[in-house]
Design a protein around this motif. Structure first.
Motif, short mmCIF file in Angstrom:
data_model
loop_
_atom_site.label_atom_id
_atom_site.label_comp_id
_atom_site.label_asym_id
_atom_site.label_seq_id
_atom_site.Cartn_x
_atom_site.Cartn_y
_atom_site.Cartn_z
N ASP A 30 21.63 -25.74 -9.44
CA ASP A 30 20.91 -25.00 -8.50
C ASP A 30 20.03 -25.35 -7.97
N PHE A 31 19.19 -26.55 -8.43
CA PHE A 31 18.03 -27.00 -7.83
C PHE A 31 17.75 -28.33 -7.96
N GLU A 32 17.29 -29.00 -7.03
CA GLU A 32 16.95 -30.58 -7.16
C GLU A 32 15.69 -30.68 -6.63
N LEU A 33 15.02 -32.12 -7.02
CA LEU A 33 13.68 -32.54 -6.64
C LEU A 33 14.14 -33.61 -5.37
N PRO A 34 13.82 -33.33 -4.13
CA PRO A 34 14.24 -34.25 -3.03
C PRO A 34 13.87 -35.71 -3.50
N GLY A 35 14.96 -36.53 -3.22
CA GLY A 35 14.65 -37.81 -3.43
C GLY A 35 15.14 -38.23 -4.93
N PHE A 36 15.33 -37.45 -5.75
CA PHE A 36 15.69 -37.68 -7.23
C PHE A 36 17.10 -37.13 -7.62
N GLY A 37 17.53 -36.20 -6.78
CA GLY A 37 18.97 -35.52 -7.13
C GLY A 37 18.74 -34.67 -8.04
N LYS A 38 19.81 -34.18 -8.86
CA LYS A 38 19.91 -33.26 -9.69
C LYS A 38 19.41 -33.64 -11.02
N PHE A 39 18.79 -32.87 -11.90
CA PHE A 39 17.98 -33.05 -13.11
C PHE A 39 18.80 -32.38 -14.23
N THR A 40 18.69 -32.93 -15.35
CA THR A 40 19.06 -32.27 -16.70
C THR A 40 17.99 -31.45 -17.07
N ILE A 41 17.92 -30.38 -17.81
CA ILE A 41 17.06 -29.54 -18.46
C ILE A 41 15.85 -30.32 -19.07
N LEU A 42 16.39 -31.57 -19.88
CA LEU A 42 15.30 -32.39 -20.39
C LEU A 42 14.34 -33.10 -19.44
N GLU A 43 15.07 -33.46 -18.08
CA GLU A 43 14.18 -34.01 -17.15
C GLU A 43 13.55 -33.16 -16.50
N TRP A 44 13.81 -31.88 -16.18
CA TRP A 44 13.00 -30.99 -15.65
C TRP A 44 11.81 -30.35 -16.47
N ILE A 45 11.93 -30.60 -17.84
CA ILE A 45 10.71 -30.32 -18.58
C ILE A 45 9.79 -31.76 -18.54
N GLY A 46 10.51 -32.90 -18.60
CA GLY A 46 9.69 -34.13 -18.42
C GLY A 46 8.90 -34.05 -16.99
N PHE A 47 9.45 -33.48 -15.83
CA PHE A 47 8.95 -33.62 -14.71
C PHE A 47 7.54 -32.55 -14.57
N VAL A 48 7.88 -31.33 -15.57
CA VAL A 48 6.84 -30.34 -15.57
C VAL A 48 5.40 -31.02 -16.24
N LEU A 49 5.80 -31.77 -17.02
CA LEU A 49 4.74 -32.47 -17.99
C LEU A 49 4.21 -33.42 -17.41
N THR A 50 4.89 -34.31 -16.64
CA THR A 50 4.42 -35.51 -15.94
C THR A 50 3.60 -34.88 -14.67
N HIS A 51 3.88 -33.89 -13.96
CA HIS A 51 3.37 -33.34 -13.11
C HIS A 51 2.08 -32.59 -13.58
N ILE A 52 1.74 -31.99 -14.88
CA ILE A 52 0.57 -31.52 -15.42
C ILE A 52 -0.34 -32.83 -15.52
N LYS A 53 0.22 -33.73 -15.94
CA LYS A 53 -0.66 -35.08 -16.33
C LYS A 53 -1.39 -35.46 -15.37
N ARG A 54 -0.33 -35.69 -14.05
CA ARG A 54 -1.03 -36.06 -12.82
C ARG A 54 -2.17 -35.08 -12.35
N HIS A 55 -2.21 -33.95 -12.61
CA HIS A 55 -3.20 -33.11 -12.08
C HIS A 55 -4.30 -32.94 -13.16
N LEU A 56 -4.05 -33.35 -14.44
CA LEU A 56 -5.22 -33.28 -15.13
C LEU A 56 -6.19 -34.34 -14.69
N SER A 57 -5.49 -35.33 -14.05
CA SER A 57 -6.55 -36.62 -13.73
C SER A 57 -7.48 -36.11 -12.49
#
Length: 168
Positions: free
Chosen positions: A129-156
């Motif tokens: 039902d949802f995808e990240l532009p440029g990446f296509g559809k994610f698995t649930i594991l990849e969505w969680i990985g996205f959230v954690l990576t996105h947080i790490k980016r903004h921690l900087s």
């Protein structure tokens, strides 16, 4: 504890620790023109890590590739701090005064939801039902990985903001 659960707990703890390093007033100081406040950054992370229980409960399908295949690409893009990114409209934080307590409670809710997902769902399923532009559809594991990576980016980013506003 499963590795993904430990990553969720560790990443949200780091984010909460960073949030708590700001005083209530420092949280809402614009460090330089064109920048978000620390409160806005945290609100952006809350908005971008919300809604996952509904997404996981939506349409999914069995994945025909490695369920973590896209995580390295997510990390390569989002942890490249030379790239300036524009946030999608639906996760832009309001230009408002933020409360540490309110932000911390929202982070706790999102963390709990992600941990619940790791217990309730097959993380290898692809969300349809949802995808990240440029990446296509994610698995649930990849969505969680996205959230954690996105947080790490903004921690900087929060670290840079803190150097400019704390003890000024």
């Amino acid at each position: 504890m499963r590795t993904i659960q430990k990553s969720i707990v560790d990443t949200f703890k780091e984010l909460n620790d960073k949030l708590n390093s700001f005083s209530e007033s420092e949280l809402n100081i614009v460090p330089f023109e064109g920048s978000w406040t620390a409160g806005q950054v945290v609100k952006h992370l809350i908005l971008s890590s919300a809604g996952f229980p509904e997404m996981c409960a939506g349409k999914t399908e069995k994945t025909t590739r490695e369920p973590d295949e896209k995580i390295k690409d997510i990390e390569a893009l989002f942890l490249n701090f030379d790239i300036k990114m524009e946030s999608p409209e639906f996760i832009l934080p309001a230009n408002a005064e933020y409360s540490k307590n309110s932000l911390a409670l929202s982070l706790l809710k999102n963390e709990k939801e992600l941990l619940d997902i790791t217990d309730r769902y097959d993380l290898s399923l692809t969300i349809l039902d949802f995808e990240l532009p440029g990446f296509g559809k994610f698995t649930i594991l990849e969505w969680i990985g996205f959230v954690l990576t996105h947080i790490k980016r903004h921690l900087s980013q929060l670290q840079s903001i803190s150097k400019m506003v704390i003890n000024q």
